[in-house]
Enzyme design. Structure first.
Site, PDB file in Angstrom:
ATOM      1  N   THR A  23      29.475  48.153  31.526  1.00 34.30           N
ATOM      2  CA  THR A  23      30.214  49.380  31.235  1.00 34.30           C
ATOM      3  C   THR A  23      31.384  49.477  32.214  1.00 34.30           C
ATOM      4  O   THR A  23      31.381  48.830  33.274  1.00 34.30           O
ATOM      5  CB  THR A  23      29.330  50.622  31.381  1.00 34.30           C
ATOM      6  OG1 THR A  23      28.997  50.800  32.772  1.00 34.30           O
ATOM      7  CG2 THR A  23      28.051  50.496  30.557  1.00 34.30           C
ATOM      8  N   ARG A  57      34.256  44.672  25.632  1.00 34.59           N
ATOM      9  CA  ARG A  57      33.959  46.042  25.205  1.00 34.59           C
ATOM     10  C   ARG A  57      34.779  46.398  23.971  1.00 34.59           C
ATOM     11  O   ARG A  57      34.274  47.051  23.037  1.00 34.59           O
ATOM     12  CB  ARG A  57      34.240  47.023  26.355  1.00 34.59           C
ATOM     13  CG  ARG A  57      33.278  46.901  27.520  1.00 34.59           C
ATOM     14  CD  ARG A  57      33.285  48.121  28.424  1.00 34.59           C
ATOM     15  NE  ARG A  57      34.469  48.275  29.230  1.00 34.59           N
ATOM     16  CZ  ARG A  57      34.634  47.777  30.453  1.00 34.59           C
ATOM     17  NH1 ARG A  57      33.670  47.045  30.999  1.00 34.59           N
ATOM     18  NH2 ARG A  57      35.733  48.005  31.143  1.00 34.59           N
ATOM     19  N   GLU A  92      30.164  50.716  35.583  1.00 39.04           N
ATOM     20  CA  GLU A  92      29.487  49.665  36.351  1.00 39.04           C
ATOM     21  C   GLU A  92      30.511  48.761  37.018  1.00 39.04           C
ATOM     22  O   GLU A  92      30.374  48.399  38.191  1.00 39.04           O
ATOM     23  CB  GLU A  92      28.584  48.835  35.439  1.00 39.04           C
ATOM     24  CG  GLU A  92      27.302  49.499  35.014  1.00 39.04           C
ATOM     25  CD  GLU A  92      26.491  48.623  34.081  1.00 39.04           C
ATOM     26  OE1 GLU A  92      25.261  48.594  34.222  1.00 39.04           O
ATOM     27  OE2 GLU A  92      27.086  47.960  33.206  1.00 39.04           O
ATOM     28  N   GLU A  93      31.531  48.380  36.262  1.00 32.72           N
ATOM     29  CA  GLU A  93      32.581  47.528  36.803  1.00 32.72           C
ATOM     30  C   GLU A  93      33.221  48.185  38.033  1.00 32.72           C
ATOM     31  O   GLU A  93      33.457  47.536  39.053  1.00 32.72           O
ATOM     32  CB  GLU A  93      33.626  47.269  35.720  1.00 32.72           C
ATOM     33  CG  GLU A  93      34.686  46.265  36.099  1.00 32.72           C
ATOM     34  CD  GLU A  93      35.672  46.007  34.971  1.00 32.72           C
ATOM     35  OE1 GLU A  93      36.635  45.251  35.204  1.00 32.72           O
ATOM     36  OE2 GLU A  93      35.499  46.571  33.869  1.00 32.72           O
ATOM     37  N   GLY A  94      33.507  49.476  37.927  1.00 32.14           N
ATOM     38  CA  GLY A  94      34.096  50.182  39.056  1.00 32.14           C
ATOM     39  C   GLY A  94      33.153  50.270  40.240  1.00 32.14           C
ATOM     40  O   GLY A  94      33.561  50.057  41.390  1.00 32.14           O
TER      41      GLY A  94
END
Length: 496
Positions: A163, A128, A166-168
């Site tokens: 994003t 990112r 999304e990762e979280g």
């Protein structure tokens, strides 16, 4: 005539006995016993983080798809070298770095199944950041890793940058899937039950370049713009998920080093409270400019490629004060419903699993056994007060680049959890520091694969296989009736 009647009666008795045996067998054999053996399926996901890349291979029985708790981890493999974002100037090497782990994956997956294996690569904060700096370089790196994975006999499904949210969210799904928190089957009620919302775990993730917090708050505590809604197994979960780019432990150390350097300018020897006494580390200013997190345009940074030396002073309280000064906590004022940079955060709720760097740092310090906050603080202060000579002799096998950073990382964890995320003396006990659950590594990769393969569907799981109680009752009744008729026919034959 009599012989023909006896023969006919015998035929009836034989048929009834045969039907009784068939019915008995059918009643005793469950549906799954007469189907073909289950076929094992596999899936693989690369976690391309900011500091390193790991490959995870999962397996599950195909006849249990969309049920819960059936996916297990078959292999984890750490890719040699740095994260794929470090290959911005040499993209082909990003792809080549994956080959060793891909080869290991093919050794554990049967050859006849390999071409059906869904394979993914998800990149996180490191990529990112690279995309912010140089989007074309980020695209080239992704293209090269995709090219390498397409050379292998697997069903490659794409390489993309996740994003932070999304990762979280995927980490949250992984934790609650592995801990069987989403849904449980009740044999008594013959149905799937949704556990109490309070039993849903929150997720705390700390990487090299970002940190994520994800949990399910009270319904009224979440505004329309703050949450994400997920429908899993027939239930809707409204979760709070936020990611803070540049607040990972590696980027925070760079940021802290920069602030200490500019405050001491023009001195070339800078005191660092988070490093152990007697430890020295040369730092090039070009290293600080390499990351957008350290604001390379800051006019306080001296021009050119000059170097300074960071000298450890080993002071835990001064270390925490220095780290706290970097966090933009003033934007929240005195509000408890706010975390970093003025970002709204609803009140914490329930238990949390803290993994990745949260776990690894505290595991090294033996602080993952649920110690109270006071004991954690005391242990960190004691560790930070030790000299570099003492530490290096006490931990001869520890990576010499990682060892001097444990004091800084541990104090950053305290600062992040207490000052930013708003844990306190009482809620500290709700944090579990762990890296495995249900035999698999905790992280976002399993949740990512479960979502993309529809292993956690929106609808409720199918009813368990096997005969229903009504079918069993009918079978038993038929057996009894058949045996009675057979016995009656036998008596009739004997009487005649």
């Amino acid at each position: 005539m009599l012989a023909r009647k006896k023969s006919f009666t015998s035929a009836i008795i034989g048929a009834l006995v045969a039907l009784s045996i068939i019915a008995l067998v059918l009643s005793l054999v469950r549906v799954e016993d007469v189907t073909l053996p289950p076929t094992v399926k596999y899936g693989m996901v690369f976690d391309a983080g900011s500091s390193h890349t790991s490959l995870f291979v999962y397996q599950w029985d195909s006849d249990k798809e969309n049920d819960t708790g059936v996916v297990s981890q078959t292999l984890s493999c750490d890719v040699q070298g740095q994260g794929i974002s470090s290959y911005a100037n040499n993209p082909p090497e990003a792809g080549n770095s994956l080959r060793e782990c891909l080869d290991k994956a093919l050794q554990v997956i049967p050859a006849e199944k390999q071409r059906d294996v869904p394979a993914y690569l998800g990149a996180t904060a490191g990529m990112r950041l690279l995309r912010e700096q140089n989007s074309s370089a980020a695209e080239q790196v992704l293209a090269e890793v995709a090219k390498t994975m397409q050379e292998y006999p697997v069903a490659f499904r794409g390489a993309r940058i996740l994003t932070g949210e999304e990762e979280g969210a995927y980490g949250w799904i992984t934790i609650n899937y592995l801990l069987d928190s989403f849904t449980k089957y009740s044999p008594k009620a013959h149905t799937w039950l949704r556990p109490e919302a309070a039993n849903i775990f929150g997720a705390l993730d700390l990487g090299g370049a970002s940190t994520q917090i994800t949990f399910m708050p009270e319904g009224s505590a979440l505004s329309q713009n703050e949450g994400s809604e997920l429908t899993l197994y027939g239930y809707r979960y409204r979760i709070y998920a936020h990611s803070y780019l540049c607040y990972g432990q590696d980027e925070m150390l760079k940021w802290l080093a920069k602030e200490l350097i500019v405050e001491s300018f023009p001195s070339t020897r800078v005191q660092h409270p988070c490093y152990p006494r007697g430890y020295e580390e040369p730092v090039s200013l070009s290293w600080l400019r390499a990351s957008p997190c350290t604001d390379s345009s800051d006019p306080r940074l001296a021009p050119g490629d000059s170097a300074v030396t960071l000298e450890g002073s080993g002071n835990a309280s001064a270390c925490r004060a220095a780290l706290r000064s970097l966090l933009n906590l003033s934007a929240c004022g005195h509000s408890q419903d706010c975390a970093l940079d003025g970002v709204p955060q609803p009140p914490l709720r329930g238990r949390f699993i803290a993994f990745s760097a949260f776990y690894y740092n505290f595991k090294f310090l033996n602080l993952t056994e649920g110690q109270p906050l006071a004991a954690v603080r005391e242990a960190i202060e004691g560790f930070c007060s030790r000299s570099w000579q003492d530490l290096s002799s006490s931990y001869p096998t520890e990576n010499p680049k990682r060892l001097p950073r444990y004091c800084a990382n541990a104090n950053y964890i305290l600062t992040l959890l207490l000052d930013a995320y708003k844990f306190n003396e009482s809620s500290w006990s709700n944090i579990c520091f762990q890296m495995k659950a249900g035999g698999a590594d905790v992280g976002w990769t399993l949740g990512y694969m479960l979502n993309l393969t529809n292993m956690v569907p929106a609808e409720a799981p199918a009813r368990l296989k096997g005969h229903s109680s009504s079918l069993w009752a009918a079978a038993i009744a038929f057996i009894i009736l058949t045996l009675i008729l057979g016995l009656a026919a036998l008596l009739l034959e004997l009487w005649v």
